[in-house]
Design a protein around this motif. Sequence first.
Motif, PDB file in Angstrom:
ATOM      1  N   ILE A  21       0.694  -1.337  -0.024  1.00  0.00           N
ATOM      2  CA  ILE A  21       0.128  -0.182   0.186  1.00  0.00           C
ATOM      3  C   ILE A  21       0.912   1.260  -0.150  1.00  0.00           C
ATOM      4  O   ILE A  21       0.473   2.334  -0.617  1.00  0.00           O
ATOM      5  CB  ILE A  21      -0.867  -0.028   1.252  1.00  0.00           C
ATOM      6  N   GLN A  22       2.002   1.252   0.888  1.00  0.00           N
ATOM      7  CA  GLN A  22       2.762   2.613   0.923  1.00  0.00           C
ATOM      8  C   GLN A  22       3.487   2.597  -0.587  1.00  0.00           C
ATOM      9  O   GLN A  22       3.526   3.679  -1.080  1.00  0.00           O
ATOM     10  CB  GLN A  22       4.063   1.976   1.957  1.00  0.00           C
ATOM     11  N   SER A  23       3.654   1.675  -1.293  1.00  0.00           N
ATOM     12  CA  SER A  23       4.489   1.671  -2.608  1.00  0.00           C
ATOM     13  C   SER A  23       3.471   2.188  -3.503  1.00  0.00           C
ATOM     14  O   SER A  23       3.796   2.972  -4.481  1.00  0.00           O
ATOM     15  CB  SER A  23       5.050   0.219  -2.903  1.00  0.00           C
ATOM     16  N   LYS A  24       2.108   1.906  -3.446  1.00  0.00           N
ATOM     17  CA  LYS A  24       1.043   2.583  -4.282  1.00  0.00           C
ATOM     18  C   LYS A  24       0.575   4.014  -4.102  1.00  0.00           C
ATOM     19  O   LYS A  24       0.415   4.662  -4.900  1.00  0.00           O
ATOM     20  CB  LYS A  24      -0.195   1.521  -4.330  1.00  0.00           C
ATOM     21  N   LEU A  25       0.565   4.079  -2.681  1.00  0.00           N
ATOM     22  CA  LEU A  25       0.010   5.615  -2.329  1.00  0.00           C
ATOM     23  C   LEU A  25       1.087   6.443  -2.129  1.00  0.00           C
ATOM     24  O   LEU A  25       0.743   7.692  -1.801  1.00  0.00           O
ATOM     25  CB  LEU A  25      -1.243   5.366  -1.206  1.00  0.00           C
ATOM     26  N   ASN A  26       2.236   5.993  -1.713  1.00  0.00           N
ATOM     27  CA  ASN A  26       3.480   7.116  -1.446  1.00  0.00           C
ATOM     28  C   ASN A  26       2.714   7.465  -0.161  1.00  0.00           C
ATOM     29  O   ASN A  26       3.157   8.907   0.003  1.00  0.00           O
ATOM     30  CB  ASN A  26       3.786   7.928  -2.434  1.00  0.00           C
ATOM     31  N   CYS A  27       2.387   6.885   0.935  1.00  0.00           N
ATOM     32  CA  CYS A  27       1.878   7.411   2.082  1.00  0.00           C
ATOM     33  C   CYS A  27       2.837   6.864   3.281  1.00  0.00           C
ATOM     34  O   CYS A  27       3.968   6.306   3.157  1.00  0.00           O
ATOM     35  CB  CYS A  27       0.490   6.764   2.416  1.00  0.00           C
ATOM     36  N   ASP A  28       2.664   7.615   4.374  1.00  0.00           N
ATOM     37  CA  ASP A  28       3.251   7.415   5.662  1.00  0.00           C
ATOM     38  C   ASP A  28       2.646   5.809   6.321  1.00  0.00           C
ATOM     39  O   ASP A  28       1.590   5.415   5.877  1.00  0.00           O
ATOM     40  CB  ASP A  28       3.252   8.310   6.868  1.00  0.00           C
ATOM     41  N   VAL A  29       3.848   5.233   7.003  1.00  0.00           N
ATOM     42  CA  VAL A  29       3.422   3.829   7.499  1.00  0.00           C
ATOM     43  C   VAL A  29       3.707   3.885   9.133  1.00  0.00           C
ATOM     44  O   VAL A  29       4.884   4.218   9.216  1.00  0.00           O
ATOM     45  CB  VAL A  29       3.913   2.747   6.775  1.00  0.00           C
ATOM     46  N   LEU A  30       2.923   3.228   9.875  1.00  0.00           N
ATOM     47  CA  LEU A  30       3.211   3.108  11.359  1.00  0.00           C
ATOM     48  C   LEU A  30       3.234   1.721  11.444  1.00  0.00           C
ATOM     49  O   LEU A  30       2.019   1.403  11.621  1.00  0.00           O
ATOM     50  CB  LEU A  30       2.486   4.094  12.182  1.00  0.00           C
ATOM     51  N   ARG A  31       4.154   1.011  11.980  1.00  0.00           N
ATOM     52  CA  ARG A  31       3.982  -0.310  12.309  1.00  0.00           C
ATOM     53  C   ARG A  31       4.027  -0.393  14.134  1.00  0.00           C
ATOM     54  O   ARG A  31       5.114   0.321  14.455  1.00  0.00           O
ATOM     55  CB  ARG A  31       5.341  -1.266  11.862  1.00  0.00           C
ATOM     56  N   ILE A  32       2.777  -0.780  14.585  1.00  0.00           N
ATOM     57  CA  ILE A  32       2.854  -0.827  16.011  1.00  0.00           C
ATOM     58  C   ILE A  32       3.411  -2.011  16.340  1.00  0.00           C
ATOM     59  O   ILE A  32       3.213  -3.341  15.899  1.00  0.00           O
ATOM     60  CB  ILE A  32       1.428  -0.549  16.553  1.00  0.00           C
ATOM     61  N   VAL A  33       4.256  -2.118  17.443  1.00  0.00           N
ATOM     62  CA  VAL A  33       4.779  -3.501  17.928  1.00  0.00           C
ATOM     63  C   VAL A  33       4.730  -3.452  19.361  1.00  0.00           C
ATOM     64  O   VAL A  33       5.264  -2.459  20.218  1.00  0.00           O
ATOM     65  CB  VAL A  33       6.267  -3.415  17.571  1.00  0.00           C
ATOM     66  N   PRO A  34       4.116  -4.686  20.023  1.00  0.00           N
ATOM     67  CA  PRO A  34       4.014  -4.863  21.528  1.00  0.00           C
ATOM     68  C   PRO A  34       5.634  -4.795  22.173  1.00  0.00           C
ATOM     69  O   PRO A  34       6.529  -5.227  21.203  1.00  0.00           O
ATOM     70  CB  PRO A  34       3.355  -5.906  21.618  1.00  0.00           C
ATOM     71  N   GLU A  35       5.643  -4.385  23.319  1.00  0.00           N
ATOM     72  CA  GLU A  35       6.904  -4.536  23.940  1.00  0.00           C
ATOM     73  C   GLU A  35       7.189  -5.914  24.257  1.00  0.00           C
ATOM     74  O   GLU A  35       8.567  -6.257  24.272  1.00  0.00           O
ATOM     75  CB  GLU A  35       6.935  -3.803  25.133  1.00  0.00           C
TER      76      GLU A  35
END
Length: 157
Positions: A21-35
């Motif tokens: 999706i990021q490659s198609k929309l050139n948008c920002d991405v946030l991966r959320i990761v549990p501690e």
Amino acid sequence: MKTLVVYYSYEGNCEQIAKHIQSKLNCDVLRIVPEKENIKKSMMRFVWGAKEVFMIKKPKLQPYQINLDEYDQIIFGTPVWFGTYAPAINTFLCDNKIENKRIGIFICDGNNKQNTFQDFEKALSNNEIISTLELVYPIKNGIKQAYQKVDEWLTTL
């Protein structure tokens, strides 16, 4: 319109889709990761996952920097855990006030979505859910076909 993809990925399916999706929309991405995260190879992960979901756990997330006010549209991605979104997504939704946004949702599951989209609708009731997409085992069933479905779906956003 500025777009953000917020996703959690346990086995890599949602990560592959979010990057596409990021490659198609050139948008920002946030991966959320549990501690803390469970060991992925053990069969006990299902017991752990069930406990997390049914006890409505909100695992502490690794720190992230994002200002949601900068975005008009947010796309959420999550695996389905026992019929709903992953606990890490629950934490994010509870920790952030999300209002007046255009929302897209993609899920990666084993054909067990049950209440996932309805649960998102409840949690994001002050927003407009534009479109949803279910991808059944995207890596296992063919990532190229999944990317084609995503490309079609993105036109609805």
